[in-house]
Design a protein around this motif. Structure first.
Motif, PDB file in Angstrom:
ATOM      1  N   PRO A 134      75.715  83.992  47.342  1.00 22.14           N
ATOM      2  CA  PRO A 134      74.541  84.861  47.402  1.00 22.14           C
ATOM      3  C   PRO A 134      73.352  84.278  46.676  1.00 22.14           C
ATOM      4  O   PRO A 134      73.502  83.567  45.673  1.00 22.14           O
ATOM      5  N   ASN A 135      72.174  84.562  47.196  1.00 25.72           N
ATOM      6  CA  ASN A 135      70.954  84.251  46.467  1.00 25.72           C
ATOM      7  C   ASN A 135      70.661  85.398  45.506  1.00 25.72           C
ATOM      8  O   ASN A 135      70.919  86.561  45.822  1.00 25.72           O
ATOM      9  N   ILE A 136      70.134  85.063  44.347  1.00 30.81           N
ATOM     10  CA  ILE A 136      69.842  86.052  43.322  1.00 30.81           C
ATOM     11  C   ILE A 136      68.331  86.143  43.126  1.00 30.81           C
ATOM     12  O   ILE A 136      67.636  85.118  43.082  1.00 30.81           O
ATOM     13  N   LEU A 137      67.807  87.353  43.067  1.00 30.92           N
ATOM     14  CA  LEU A 137      66.372  87.585  42.862  1.00 30.92           C
ATOM     15  C   LEU A 137      66.122  87.677  41.365  1.00 30.92           C
ATOM     16  O   LEU A 137      66.625  88.575  40.682  1.00 30.92           O
ATOM     17  N   VAL A 138      65.360  86.720  40.839  1.00 31.38           N
ATOM     18  CA  VAL A 138      65.076  86.653  39.401  1.00 31.38           C
ATOM     19  C   VAL A 138      63.579  86.495  39.168  1.00 31.38           C
ATOM     20  O   VAL A 138      62.872  85.895  39.981  1.00 31.38           O
ATOM     21  N   VAL A 139      63.112  87.048  38.041  1.00 29.81           N
ATOM     22  CA  VAL A 139      61.695  86.962  37.688  1.00 29.81           C
ATOM     23  C   VAL A 139      61.575  86.416  36.275  1.00 29.81           C
ATOM     24  O   VAL A 139      62.529  86.465  35.493  1.00 29.81           O
ATOM     25  N   ALA A 186      75.942  91.150  50.890  1.00 33.83           N
ATOM     26  CA  ALA A 186      76.199  92.480  51.447  1.00 33.83           C
ATOM     27  C   ALA A 186      76.922  93.378  50.451  1.00 33.83           C
ATOM     28  O   ALA A 186      76.833  94.604  50.530  1.00 33.83           O
ATOM     29  N   LYS A 187      77.653  92.763  49.525  1.00 31.35           N
ATOM     30  CA  LYS A 187      78.306  93.526  48.463  1.00 31.35           C
ATOM     31  C   LYS A 187      78.037  92.835  47.129  1.00 31.35           C
ATOM     32  O   LYS A 187      77.614  91.677  47.089  1.00 31.35           O
ATOM     33  N   ARG A 188      78.275  93.539  46.053  1.00 32.42           N
ATOM     34  CA  ARG A 188      77.966  92.986  44.733  1.00 32.42           C
ATOM     35  C   ARG A 188      78.766  91.714  44.459  1.00 32.42           C
ATOM     36  O   ARG A 188      79.914  91.589  44.882  1.00 32.42           O
ATOM     37  N   ALA A 189      78.131  90.802  43.744  1.00 35.05           N
ATOM     38  CA  ALA A 189      78.764  89.524  43.444  1.00 35.05           C
ATOM     39  C   ALA A 189      79.784  89.700  42.320  1.00 35.05           C
ATOM     40  O   ALA A 189      79.461  90.300  41.288  1.00 35.05           O
ATOM     41  N   PRO A 190      81.017  89.197  42.483  1.00 37.02           N
ATOM     42  CA  PRO A 190      82.018  89.295  41.420  1.00 37.02           C
ATOM     43  C   PRO A 190      81.549  88.695  40.101  1.00 37.02           C
ATOM     44  O   PRO A 190      81.935  89.167  39.029  1.00 37.02           O
ATOM     45  N   ALA A 191      80.688  87.676  40.178  1.00 36.10           N
ATOM     46  CA  ALA A 191      80.193  87.040  38.958  1.00 36.10           C
ATOM     47  C   ALA A 191      79.172  87.906  38.229  1.00 36.10           C
ATOM     48  O   ALA A 191      78.901  87.687  37.042  1.00 36.10           O
ATOM     49  N   ALA A 192      78.600  88.907  38.924  1.00 42.29           N
ATOM     50  CA  ALA A 192      77.599  89.800  38.313  1.00 42.29           C
ATOM     51  C   ALA A 192      77.781  91.206  38.869  1.00 42.29           C
ATOM     52  O   ALA A 192      76.929  91.721  39.589  1.00 42.29           O
ATOM     53  N   PRO A 193      78.904  91.849  38.551  1.00 39.00           N
ATOM     54  CA  PRO A 193      79.228  93.140  39.165  1.00 39.00           C
ATOM     55  C   PRO A 193      78.255  94.268  38.833  1.00 39.00           C
ATOM     56  O   PRO A 193      78.190  95.263  39.559  1.00 39.00           O
ATOM     57  N   ASP A 194      77.510  94.152  37.737  1.00 43.80           N
ATOM     58  CA  ASP A 194      76.571  95.201  37.359  1.00 43.80           C
ATOM     59  C   ASP A 194      75.214  95.053  38.045  1.00 43.80           C
ATOM     60  O   ASP A 194      74.356  95.941  37.934  1.00 43.80           O
ATOM     61  N   LEU A 195      75.027  93.947  38.767  1.00 38.72           N
ATOM     62  CA  LEU A 195      73.753  93.690  39.423  1.00 38.72           C
ATOM     63  C   LEU A 195      73.787  94.269  40.836  1.00 38.72           C
ATOM     64  O   LEU A 195      74.696  93.962  41.608  1.00 38.72           O
ATOM     65  N   PRO A 196      72.812  95.111  41.209  1.00 42.52           N
ATOM     66  CA  PRO A 196      72.851  95.713  42.548  1.00 42.52           C
ATOM     67  C   PRO A 196      72.548  94.700  43.639  1.00 42.52           C
ATOM     68  O   PRO A 196      71.943  93.654  43.395  1.00 42.52           O
TER      69      PRO A 196
END
Length: 323
Positions: free
Chosen positions: A125-130, A226-236
């Motif tokens: 997954p790509n992650i949206l970061v600022v 499409a579903k939360r990443a196991p590496a970051a389960p708290d991230l929507p």
């Protein structure tokens, strides 16, 4: 006097038997997995992980052959022209098999016509970061800020036409926002300028950015899976965070040249799926921030076509050009 057809039956039978035996005895010599990118990247690591297990199982060497260049086009063209016998296969990516044919209209190969899908290996997954200076702490706040400040925000990517670039183009089209794209040569300089405050945000592969978000150097808002990443389960997911339709992942899978024997393609597919279920392989891939998949050739073929259609629309709508 008529010649008896019987004398020709034996050679024909022998030829048929030889061909059948060759197919059934696959692999009987080393297999080459082409990687269209440099060593040590995600594509290379996945190819070596799967290849090592194939070699252990089949008792034949599996050689990873890196042929980088032209955003994956050099190695992919080499794979398309290889003998279709199952002994040369390619670790395909989202770029080579869902983006490049649209982005580079003059290519001599076609992602669908010239390849036989084996199986999907992994999704990243790509992650949206600022950057931390940006006054937003959620996707909805980012959208509101971007709408109030058109063309003020800058989003970096590893290059024109990368999944990172196109993920943000999709984000902008779905949210009605305007931002400036800043292309780099790789993810490392994107990360450096993001943490340094030179650019506002990015949506790129999770393995590069998640450790820095967890360390508080940048702020993570969502993942594009499409579903939360196991590496970051708290991230929507982006959809959970308020952007329906934003599915943005990099993916990796094995393909053979078109016209490879279906028996061999099926054998490779089943072996790949078996390997991806092994605990040590599953852990290694998960530790990269990726999701092991495994699929049938038919499922993978449908996936490739859907990805081509999705990214073609994004590329055309955004007017993305290379060079």
């Amino acid at each position: 006097m008529r010649r008896s057809p019987i004398r020709f039956a034996v050679p024909i039978a022998l030829l048929f038997a030889a061909a059948t035996t060759a197919a059934q005895s696959y692999p009987s010599r080393p297999i080459r997995i082409l990687v269209a990118y440099p060593p040590a990247g995600t594509t290379d690591i996945l190819a070596r992980t799967v290849g090592q297990k194939m070699s252990e199982s089949w008792g034949q060497p599996v050689i990873v052959d890196n042929r980088p260049g032209a955003n994956g086009n050099i190695g992919t063209e080499l794979a398309a022209r290889a003998t279709p016998d199952g002994y040369t296969i390619l670790m395909a990516t989202a770029a080579t098999h869902s983006i490049n044919n649209t982005l580079y209209p003059g290519l001599s190969w076609d992602a669908v016509r010239d390849f036989a899908p084996i199986g999907l290996v992994a999704l990243v997954p790509n992650i949206l970061v600022v950057n931390n200076a940006l006054p937003v702490r959620s996707v909805k706040e980012l959208i509101a800020y971007a709408r109030a400040n058109p063309d003020k925000l800058t989003h970096g990517s590893p290059g024109n036409g990368s999944t990172s670039h196109l993920s943000m183009e999709l984000f902008k089209s779905l949210t009605g926002t305007r931002m400036i794209h800043v292309p780099y040569k790789g993810s490392a300089p994107v990360l450096a300028d993001l943490t340094g405050g030179q650019i506002s945000l990015t949506m790129d592969n999770i393995p590069v950015y998640l450790p820095h978000a967890q360390a508080g150097k940048i702020r993570a808002l969502a993942v594009g899976s499409a579903k939360r990443a196991p590496a970051a389960p708290d991230l929507p997911t982006a959809e959970e965070a308020g952007v329906p339709g934003l599915i943005a992942v990099s993916w990796f899978g094995l393909v053979a040249p078109a016209r490879a024997p279906q028996r061999v393609v099926d054998q490779l597919s089943k072996e790949t799926a078996r390997i991806l279920k092994l605990p040590d392989v599953h852990k290694r891939i998960s530790d990269l921030g990726a999701e092991p998949v495994g699929s049938t050739p038919q499922e993978y073929a449908a996936f490739i076509k859907s990805e081509i259609n999705k990214w073609r629309k994004v590329i055309q709508a955004a007017g993305v050009r290379v060079g």
